[in-house]
Write a protein that holds these residues in place. Structure first.
Motif, short mmCIF file in Angstrom:
data_model
loop_
_atom_site.label_atom_id
_atom_site.label_comp_id
_atom_site.label_asym_id
_atom_site.label_seq_id
_atom_site.Cartn_x
_atom_site.Cartn_y
_atom_site.Cartn_z
N UNK A 230 -4.05 15.13 -13.71
CA UNK A 230 -3.39 16.26 -13.04
C UNK A 230 -4.32 17.47 -13.08
N UNK A 231 -4.50 18.09 -11.94
CA UNK A 231 -5.34 19.27 -11.84
C UNK A 231 -4.51 20.44 -11.30
N UNK A 232 -4.78 21.61 -11.83
CA UNK A 232 -4.02 22.80 -11.45
C UNK A 232 -4.97 23.94 -11.13
N UNK A 233 -4.70 24.63 -10.02
CA UNK A 233 -5.47 25.80 -9.63
C UNK A 233 -4.58 27.03 -9.77
N UNK A 237 -9.56 26.64 -12.82
CA UNK A 237 -9.30 25.22 -12.57
C UNK A 237 -9.11 24.52 -13.92
N UNK A 238 -7.96 23.96 -14.15
CA UNK A 238 -7.69 23.24 -15.39
C UNK A 238 -7.15 21.86 -15.08
N UNK A 274 -15.84 16.73 -17.97
CA UNK A 274 -14.80 15.85 -18.51
C UNK A 274 -15.19 15.37 -19.90
N UNK A 275 -16.45 15.07 -20.11
CA UNK A 275 -16.87 14.62 -21.43
C UNK A 275 -16.76 15.74 -22.46
N UNK A 289 -7.72 17.43 -22.23
CA UNK A 289 -7.46 18.69 -21.53
C UNK A 289 -8.75 19.49 -21.44
N UNK A 290 -8.90 20.25 -20.36
CA UNK A 290 -10.09 21.06 -20.20
C UNK A 290 -10.17 21.66 -18.82
N UNK A 291 -11.34 22.15 -18.47
CA UNK A 291 -11.55 22.77 -17.16
C UNK A 291 -12.39 21.86 -16.29
N UNK A 292 -12.30 22.11 -14.99
CA UNK A 292 -13.05 21.34 -14.01
C UNK A 292 -13.95 22.26 -13.20
N UNK A 293 -15.18 21.84 -12.98
CA UNK A 293 -16.03 22.52 -12.01
C UNK A 293 -15.84 21.82 -10.66
N UNK A 294 -16.21 22.47 -9.56
CA UNK A 294 -16.06 21.82 -8.26
C UNK A 294 -16.75 20.48 -8.17
N UNK A 295 -17.99 20.37 -8.65
CA UNK A 295 -18.74 19.12 -8.53
C UNK A 295 -18.15 17.98 -9.31
N UNK A 296 -17.74 18.24 -10.56
CA UNK A 296 -17.21 17.15 -11.38
C UNK A 296 -15.86 16.69 -10.86
N UNK A 297 -15.07 17.61 -10.30
CA UNK A 297 -13.80 17.22 -9.72
C UNK A 297 -14.01 16.29 -8.54
N UNK A 298 -15.05 16.56 -7.76
CA UNK A 298 -15.32 15.70 -6.61
C UNK A 298 -15.59 14.27 -7.07
N UNK A 299 -16.29 14.11 -8.18
CA UNK A 299 -16.59 12.77 -8.67
C UNK A 299 -15.32 12.02 -9.05
N UNK A 300 -14.41 12.71 -9.75
CA UNK A 300 -13.18 12.06 -10.19
C UNK A 300 -12.31 11.69 -9.00
N UNK A 301 -12.14 12.62 -8.06
CA UNK A 301 -11.22 12.40 -6.95
C UNK A 301 -11.77 11.44 -5.93
#
Length: 483
Positions: A230-233, A237-238, A274-275, A289-301
Motif C-alpha cells: 500500500x502506498x500513500x501520497x 510518499x510513504x 525498500x531495502x 514500512x518506509x518511504x518511496x522515491x519515484x524510481x523505486x516505486x516504478x520498479x515495484x508497480x
C-alpha cells in the motif's frame, strides 16, 4: 507507472470504494486472477504533494519524462492479472478496467487512437496502445487490454460482470483493508510453494546457518498466503508491505534482512528505498514500512503495469484542429525522449542490481513496445522495435546462461570425488583429501556464465547507443528540433 515518474507510479495507484459506476469494476475480473492493483488517480491529484508539484498540469506533457500513461480525466484504474508465480512474475493474462470521468469519452480520444471506433456487441471499441483494445461497457467503465487479441476482449465483454466478486478471499480482504492508501497491490500466494523445494533452495545460502534453520524457515515461507503493498501520497510518499502467512512467522526473525533482500531481488523489485525500510515480525505477518522515491516505486508497480492510452488528452478542440503532419515532429520527439529515459533507467538499474537482470530486460522491452506510436516518424518506430527486440534477446541470453550454468553444476557434483587417498609424498604423511575429479568448480561456472552474459550485453548496448546517436542526428536534421 505515472505522474512525475511516480506521479504516475506512486501517484496513480490507489483504492476508491465510492465511484459512480453502475457495475463494480471488480465484478469484471475472472476467478483465475491472482494479483490485483487498484489505482485512484483522482484522489492523488488532491494530495498536498500533487498540488505543490503541479502533477495535474504536468500530466498533459507526461511522456517526455516517462510520467503519466493515462489521460487527465481518469478517476480509477483496476488491473487484474494471472501471474506466473515464478522468478519471472510474468503476466499470463491481464485485465485492465478504467473508470473515466463522465466527460472523457472514446470519441475524444479517437484522433489519438490507431484505427476507427467500431461497434462490437452494441458497445464502442477502438484499438488501444501498441496492439491492444479498449471498449466502453456503457455503465461507466472501460475494459482495456494492451497486448491481447480482438477475440480476447470481445469475449470478455460478452461474458459481462458476474454480479458478485469472484476474487480469492485474500485479494478481497486486502483490497477492503486499504484505508487511506491511494494505491494497493495484492498478490495471492496460497498453495504456490513447495516446502521441500524452498528448504533445498535455502540451504544454498551461507547466511541460513544450518539445515534445521532452513527447514523451520521453509515451513513458514511455504505457508505464505499473500503480499499486499500500500502506498500513500500526502505531503510525501510513504508505503507499507505486508506478507501474510498461515503459521507463526517467528522463525524468520534471525534472517529477516537477508530474506527480504533475496525476495525483492527475485521479483525484480529490489531498490535501495525498500531495502532500507524497517521490517518487523508480528504473529503471522512480516511488515515493512518506509518511504518511496519515484524510481523505486516504478520498479515495484511494474509487476502490474496499468494500460497506456497513447497520449494524454487536454482538450478535444485542440486535437481536432491539428493535422498529423503538424503532430509528427512533437510526437517523434516525445517518443525518442521516452526511449532515452527508459534506457537510462534500465542502465542505472542493471548497475545497481546484481541478480535477475532478465526480468528487467523483459519489462523494459514491454515498456518500449507500449510507447505511443501514432504520428511518430517511421524511422524512430523501426529503431524502437530494434531496441525492444535487443532487450528481449539480452534477457533470454541471461536466462539461458543461468540454465546452462545449473546444468554444468549438476554434472560437476555428480563427478565430485569426496575423498581421495594420497600416499607418502615428500615431507607429508599419507591421508585423505578432497578434490574435483577434472570438473570445474561451481564458483568458476557462475563466473563464466556471468562473463558470457556480459559479453552479449556489451555488444548489444553498443549497437543500441550507436543507433540512438544516428537516429537522433537524422531526426534533428529532418525536423530542425534538438532530439
Amino acid at each position: 507507472m505515472w505522474f512525475k515518474t511516480w506521479v504516475g507510479l506512486l501517484g496513480c495507484v490507489g483504492i476508491v470504494t465510492n465511484f459512480s459506476a453502475a457495475a463494480d469494476p471488480l465484478d469484471w475480473l475472472p476467478a483465475d486472477v491472482n494479483a490485483v492493483a487498484k489505482i485512484n488517480v483522482g484522489d492523488v491529484y488532491k494530495s498536498s504533494l500533487a498540488k505543490k508539484e503541479g502533477w495535474l498540469k504536468q500530466a498533459t506533457e507526461s511522456f517526455i519524462q516517462q510520467e503519466s500513461l493515462v489521460p487527465p480525466g481518469t478517476k480509477q484504474i483496476i488491473v487484474g492479472s494471472e501471474l506466473d508465480l515464478s522468478d519471472t512474475l510474468t503476466a499470463i493474462k491481464k485485465y485492465s478496467i478504467i473508470v473515466p470521468e463522465e466527460t472523457l469519452t472514446l470519441d475524444k480520444l479517437s484522433m489519438w487512437l490507431p484505427g476507427e471506433i467500431e461497434d462490437v456487441a452494441g458497445k464502442k471499441m477502438a484499438q488501444f496502445g501498441a496492439d491492444g483494445y479498449v471498449v466502453d461497457t456503457g455503465d461507466g467503465l472501460w475494459l482495456a487490454t494492451t497486448s491481447a487479441s480482438r477475440q480476447f476482449i470481445t469475449r470478455w465483454l460478452k461474458q459481462g460482470p458476474s454480479g458478485k466478486q469472484k476474487l480469492s478471499p485474500y485479494l478481497t480482504s486486502a483490497l477492503q483493508g486499504a484505508g487511506e492508501s491511494q494505491f494497493v497491490l495484492a498478490i495471492d500466494l496460497q498453495e504456490n510453494f513447495s516446502e521441500s523445494e524452498v528448504a533445498e533452495t535455502l540451504k544454498s545460502y551461507s547466511w541460513i546457518g544450518s539445515e534445521s534453520a532452513a527447514k523451520n524457515v521453509a515451513q513458514v515461507l511455504a505457508s505464505a498466503k499473500g503480499i499486499t503493498i500500500r502506498l500513500t501520497v500526502d505531503t510525501g510518499r510513504t508505503g507499507t508491505a505486508t506478507v501474510d502467512f498461515d503459521r507463526d512467522a517467528a522463525p524468520l526473525k534471525p534472517f529477516l534482512d537477508e530474506l527480504i533482500a533475496e525476495i525483492l531481488s527475485r521479483v525484480g523489485a529490489s531498490s535501495d528505498d525498500v531495502q532500507g525500510w524497517k521490517w518487523t515480525v508480528a504473529g503471522k505477518q512480516v511488515k515493512g514500512t518506509g518511504t518511496f522515491s519515484p524510481g523505486s516505486a516504478r520498479q515495484v508497480i511494474s509487476l502490474l503495469e496499468p494500460p497506456s492510452i497513447t497520449h494524454a488528452i487536454s482538450a478535444s478542440t485542440q486535437v481536432t484542429s491539428t493535422t498529423a503532419e503538424d503532430l509528427q515532429p512533437k510526437s517523434s520527439l516525445k517518443y525518442c525522449n521516452s526511449i532515452r529515459v527508459l534506457l537510462d533507467d534500465l542502465r542505472a538499474t542493471l548497475n545497481k542490481e546484481k541478480h535477475n537482470h532478465a526480468v528487467y530486460f523483459e519489462r523494459y522491452g514491454r515498456k518500449i513496445d507500449d510507447l505511443p506510436k501514432l504520428n511518430v516518424d517511421p524511422a524512430l518506430l523501426d529503431f524502437g522495435a530494434r531496441v525492444s527486440s535487443s532487450l528481449r534477446y539480452q534477457g533470454q541470453s541471461d536466462r539461458m546462461q543461468k540454465i546452462n550454468a545449473g546444468t554444468r553444476k549438476e554434472q560437476t557434483y555428480s563427478s565430485y570425488a569426496s575423498r581421495a587417498y594420497y600416499g607418502n609424498v615428500g615431507p607429508y604423511n599419507s591421508g585423505w583429501n578432497s578434490y574435483y575429479s577434472g570438473a570445474t568448480s561451481p564458483g568458476v561456472i557462475d563466473a563464466e556464465a556471468n562473463q558470457a552474459a556480459k559479453s552479449v550485453r556489451f555488444s548489444e548496448w553498443k549497437q543500441i547507443e550507436d543507433g540512438l546517436v544516428a537516429v537522433r542526428r537524422a531526426m534533428t536534421e529532418k525536423y530542425h528540433l534538438e532530439f
